[in-house]
Design an enzyme around this catalytic site. Structure first.
Site, short mmCIF file in Angstrom:
data_model
loop_
_atom_site.label_atom_id
_atom_site.label_comp_id
_atom_site.label_asym_id
_atom_site.label_seq_id
_atom_site.Cartn_x
_atom_site.Cartn_y
_atom_site.Cartn_z
N ASP A 7 0.84 -1.23 0.08
CA ASP A 7 0.05 -0.14 0.12
C ASP A 7 0.83 1.22 -0.03
OD1 ASP A 7 -1.86 -1.85 0.57
OD2 ASP A 7 -2.63 -1.25 2.22
N ASP A 129 -14.88 -5.00 0.96
CA ASP A 129 -14.45 -5.04 2.50
C ASP A 129 -15.44 -4.81 3.41
OD1 ASP A 129 -11.97 -4.92 1.12
OD2 ASP A 129 -12.04 -2.58 0.84
#
Length: 244
Positions: A7, A129
């Site tokens: 990330d 998610d």
């Protein structure tokens, strides 16, 4: 298969704790050396996330990712702030293998259906998610800052009519915690949706977590923080997923 994850926030490798931008840890790594090593070890795909673009679509790190993609021979799947057909085309033109769509799958469902038809189910991953509340899997969007009333099952059912194939499912309570993955979740959804190739994400801290996830029947496991913090090596992780 094993999918190493990175990330990035403002051009730096970072991990958030449960998606919280205020609870982050930066990592000083030589990304290019790591990619060369991963290629030698046999990594088949790498997962990249643009956290700057996720938080604010005006802040996409396109030039940064262009350099990364140019310098590696490993196929890339990438997500973070991808909201339009132009965004998708931009990343495919840069050479990525798959784009990951999250918020758009909830806020712009008909467009995502169209994109699945245009690009094909092998080119698009839906990132769903979830926060699990009373066993209801509620989807969160916009970098997990906004909870929706959509459930995981509803969204998979909706897109399955367009041959949805790849779903990245993260239990937000596990992400970045090194507390172990939600095995029960993956056992349940793999059994329910046999046509989906699930990518499990969140909580992996040791090799036994990888072995347990493989037994659930998920197609892949995404591993971020535990590799960055050397809880085990990529070689050891790959050995837990033979014949990939």
């Amino acid at each position: 298969m094993i999918i190493p994850a990175f990330d990035f926030l403002d051009g730096k490798a970072v991990r958030l704790y449960q998606g919280n931008y205020l609870n982050k840890k930066f990592y000083d790594i030589n990304l290019y050396e790591r990619f060369i090593d991963y290629k030698k070890k046999g990594v088949k795909i790498i997962h990249l996330v643009d956290l700057s673009g996720t938080k604010n679509i005006a802040n996409k790190q396109l030039s940064f990712f262009k350099d990364i993609i140019y310098c590696t021979q490993i196929p890339i799947q990438i997500g973070g702030g991808i909201r339009t057909e132009k965004d998708i085309n931009t990343f495919f033109e840069l050479g990525v293998k798959r784009v990951i769509l999250g918020s758009s799958a909830i806020t712009n469902k008909n467009a995502v259906k169209k994109w699945l038809k245009i690009y094909g189910s092998n080119k698009i991953v839906l990132a769903l998610d979830i926060n699990i509340i009373n066993n209801i899997k509620k989807i969160a969007i916009n970098g997990w800052l906004k909870e929706t009333n959509s459930t995981l099952e509803e969204i998979i059912d909706f897109f399955s009519s367009e041959n949805l194939k790849h779903v990245l499912c993260t239990d937000i309570s596990k992400d970045g915690t090194l507390s172990g993955p939600n095995i029960i979740l993956y056992e349940e959804i793999v059994k329910k949706f046999k046509h989906i190739k699930f990518q499990a994400s969140g909580g992996v801290s040791k090799l036994s977590d990888i072995i347990a996830l493989k037994k659930t029947g998920v197609n892949s496991v995404i591993i971020g923080r535990s590799l960055l913090e050397k809880k085990f090596t990529i070689k050891e992780a790959l050995e837990c997923w033979p014949n990939e």
